[in-house]
Write a protein that holds these residues in place. Structure first.
Motif, PDB file in Angstrom:
ATOM      1  N   ALA A  63       3.389  24.898 -51.154  1.00  0.00           N
ATOM      2  CA  ALA A  63       2.652  23.377 -50.613  1.00  0.00           C
ATOM      3  C   ALA A  63       2.102  22.923 -52.313  1.00  0.00           C
ATOM      4  CB  ALA A  63       1.479  23.507 -49.849  1.00  0.00           C
ATOM      5  N   MET A  64       2.053  23.712 -53.289  1.00  0.00           N
ATOM      6  CA  MET A  64       1.396  23.226 -54.473  1.00  0.00           C
ATOM      7  C   MET A  64       2.413  22.571 -55.486  1.00  0.00           C
ATOM      8  SD  MET A  64      -0.634  26.676 -55.812  1.00  0.00           S
ATOM      9  CE  MET A  64      -1.140  25.959 -57.359  1.00  0.00           C
ATOM     10  N   THR A  65       1.983  21.247 -55.836  1.00  0.00           N
ATOM     11  CA  THR A  65       2.701  20.597 -56.977  1.00  0.00           C
ATOM     12  C   THR A  65       1.806  20.096 -57.862  1.00  0.00           C
ATOM     13  OG1 THR A  65       2.435  18.543 -55.524  1.00  0.00           O
ATOM     14  CG2 THR A  65       4.320  19.612 -55.119  1.00  0.00           C
ATOM     15  N   GLY A  66       2.351  19.891 -58.926  1.00  0.00           N
ATOM     16  CA  GLY A  66       1.573  19.253 -60.210  1.00  0.00           C
ATOM     17  C   GLY A  66       2.267  18.312 -61.203  1.00  0.00           C
ATOM     18  N   THR A  67       1.696  17.460 -61.686  1.00  0.00           N
ATOM     19  CA  THR A  67       2.467  16.541 -62.747  1.00  0.00           C
ATOM     20  C   THR A  67       1.793  16.860 -64.123  1.00  0.00           C
ATOM     21  OG1 THR A  67       0.777  14.574 -62.370  1.00  0.00           O
ATOM     22  CG2 THR A  67       2.572  15.044 -61.000  1.00  0.00           C
ATOM     23  N   VAL A  68       2.448  16.548 -65.191  1.00  0.00           N
ATOM     24  CA  VAL A  68       2.019  16.639 -66.568  1.00  0.00           C
ATOM     25  C   VAL A  68       2.722  15.739 -67.501  1.00  0.00           C
ATOM     26  CG1 VAL A  68       1.928  18.191 -68.501  1.00  0.00           C
ATOM     27  CG2 VAL A  68       2.233  19.283 -66.431  1.00  0.00           C
ATOM     28  N   THR A  69       1.915  14.977 -68.045  1.00  0.00           N
ATOM     29  CA  THR A  69       2.198  14.082 -69.217  1.00  0.00           C
ATOM     30  C   THR A  69       1.821  14.419 -70.536  1.00  0.00           C
ATOM     31  OG1 THR A  69       0.335  12.489 -68.749  1.00  0.00           O
ATOM     32  CG2 THR A  69       2.182  12.052 -67.822  1.00  0.00           C
ATOM     33  N   VAL A  70       2.398  14.361 -71.476  1.00  0.00           N
ATOM     34  CA  VAL A  70       2.096  14.954 -72.883  1.00  0.00           C
ATOM     35  C   VAL A  70       2.483  14.131 -73.923  1.00  0.00           C
ATOM     36  CG1 VAL A  70       2.399  16.578 -74.542  1.00  0.00           C
ATOM     37  CG2 VAL A  70       2.870  17.135 -72.092  1.00  0.00           C
ATOM     38  N   SER A  71       1.366  13.497 -74.949  1.00  0.00           N
ATOM     39  CA  SER A  71       1.827  12.734 -76.007  1.00  0.00           C
ATOM     40  C   SER A  71       1.450  13.300 -77.218  1.00  0.00           C
ATOM     41  CB  SER A  71       0.653  11.657 -76.036  1.00  0.00           C
ATOM     42  OG  SER A  71       1.122  10.776 -74.913  1.00  0.00           O
ATOM     43  N   SER A  72       2.461  13.621 -78.289  1.00  0.00           N
ATOM     44  CA  SER A  72       2.202  14.395 -79.276  1.00  0.00           C
ATOM     45  C   SER A  72       2.321  13.370 -80.597  1.00  0.00           C
ATOM     46  CB  SER A  72       3.284  15.587 -79.303  1.00  0.00           C
ATOM     47  OG  SER A  72       3.302  16.380 -78.155  1.00  0.00           O
ATOM     48  N   PHE A  73       1.706  13.966 -81.703  1.00  0.00           N
ATOM     49  CA  PHE A  73       1.719  13.422 -83.015  1.00  0.00           C
ATOM     50  C   PHE A  73       1.824  14.448 -83.823  1.00  0.00           C
ATOM     51  CE2 PHE A  73       0.373  12.105 -87.068  1.00  0.00           C
ATOM     52  CZ  PHE A  73       0.922  10.850 -87.097  1.00  0.00           C
ATOM     53  N   GLY A  74       3.017  14.541 -84.849  1.00  0.00           N
ATOM     54  CA  GLY A  74       2.981  15.704 -85.744  1.00  0.00           C
ATOM     55  C   GLY A  74       3.799  15.273 -86.999  1.00  0.00           C
ATOM     56  N   VAL A  75       3.822  16.287 -87.773  1.00  0.00           N
ATOM     57  CA  VAL A  75       4.745  15.980 -89.316  1.00  0.00           C
ATOM     58  C   VAL A  75       5.471  17.267 -89.413  1.00  0.00           C
ATOM     59  CG1 VAL A  75       4.410  16.014 -91.747  1.00  0.00           C
ATOM     60  CG2 VAL A  75       2.569  14.823 -90.119  1.00  0.00           C
ATOM     61  N   GLN A  76       6.892  16.954 -89.682  1.00  0.00           N
ATOM     62  CA  GLN A  76       7.940  18.043 -90.043  1.00  0.00           C
ATOM     63  C   GLN A  76       8.314  17.836 -91.064  1.00  0.00           C
ATOM     64  OE1 GLN A  76      10.623  18.265 -86.444  1.00  0.00           O
ATOM     65  NE2 GLN A  76       8.984  17.002 -85.187  1.00  0.00           N
ATOM     66  N   GLY A  77       8.655  18.877 -91.743  1.00  0.00           N
ATOM     67  CA  GLY A  77       9.726  18.938 -93.003  1.00  0.00           C
ATOM     68  C   GLY A  77      11.179  19.233 -92.452  1.00  0.00           C
ATOM     69  N   GLU A  78      11.951  18.448 -93.140  1.00  0.00           N
ATOM     70  CA  GLU A  78      13.423  18.595 -92.616  1.00  0.00           C
ATOM     71  C   GLU A  78      14.057  18.987 -94.167  1.00  0.00           C
ATOM     72  OE1 GLU A  78      13.952  15.499 -89.174  1.00  0.00           O
ATOM     73  OE2 GLU A  78      14.717  14.885 -90.807  1.00  0.00           O
TER      74      GLU A  78
END
Length: 233
Positions: A80-95
């Protein structure tokens, strides 16, 4: 995304409940910091810095697997359990690109593909919800409608918060025109939190932090393309 929902269904089954992510990125290149045509700065010719804003759209999750099977009371509560998730991310990556970026960016270069590895850090803002269709449906007023492992104080964290995360991945660029590249990238993002979906049971099966696999395809436009840096003097 790997969460405390659906723990026993396996990786490939969770692909069926994957969601959509959208990113806006900006690249900072270093190969043109030395204007000499024959620059020998090897590292600068292979590295870019990427800043990225990523939004993970809302998705509804539910419990799956052997513990949800049957007519037992706890199995019913788990289903019976349900859940929602929204995620906003800000980051820096080296390539790090395997082939020379100066040559790859050259307008008349015949080089088309340039694979790379990437590593970085991000900060994520997330919002989660929790619902139950069991009994009254109001778990805030009657916690007993939830499965037993989510009833004790401190085993739920429903609402909004933030977390740092670590990103590791690989991808490739394809040179489409002088101004445009196509890109494909697969990232593994590990969150330094176990509460993105709002569940943080102390049960042995729920003690792992959240993580996700993010496959991206996109198009890159060269805002500051300057062919003059390639001209020999």
């Amino acid at each position: 995304m790997e969460t405390d929902y659906g723990k026993d269904e396996g990786f490939f089954n969770r692909l069926a409940i994957s969601t959509l992510s959208i990113s806006v990125v900006h690249y900072l290149q270093f190969f043109n910091i030395d204007t000499r045509w024959n620059s020998t700065n090897d590292l600068a010719n292979h590295v870019m810095l990427k800043s990225e804003f990523n939004f993970l759209t809302k998705k509804t999750y539910k419990h799956l697997g052997k513990f949800t099977i049957g007519n037992g009371l706890e199995a019913q509560k788990l289903r019976a359990m349900t859940g929602t998730v929204t995620v906003s991310s800000f980051g820096v990556q080296g390539e790090y690109y395997f082939k020379d970026l100066r040559e790859f960016m050259f307008p008349y270069s015949e080089m088309k593909w340039n694979p790379y590895l990437n590593i970085g850090l991000a900060y994520s803002f997330y919002t989660n919800t929790l619902e139950s269709s069991f009994g009254s449906g109001d778990w805030r007023q009657d916690i007993t409608i939830l499965h037993e492992k989510y009833r004790d104080p401190g085993e739920l964290d429903v609402g909004s918060s933030g977390s740092f995360s670590f990103i590791l991945g690989a991808g490739t660029r394809y040179k489409l025109t002088e101004k445009f590249d196509l890109a494909a990238n697969l990232n593994w993002q590990y969150f330094f939190s176990d509460t993105l979906e709002g569940l943080k049971s102390h049960h042995i099966s729920n003690k792992h932090n959240e993580w996700l696999l993010n496959f991206q395809v996109g198009i890159i436009y060269h805002l500051n393309f300057a062919g003059g840096i390639f001209c020999k003097k």
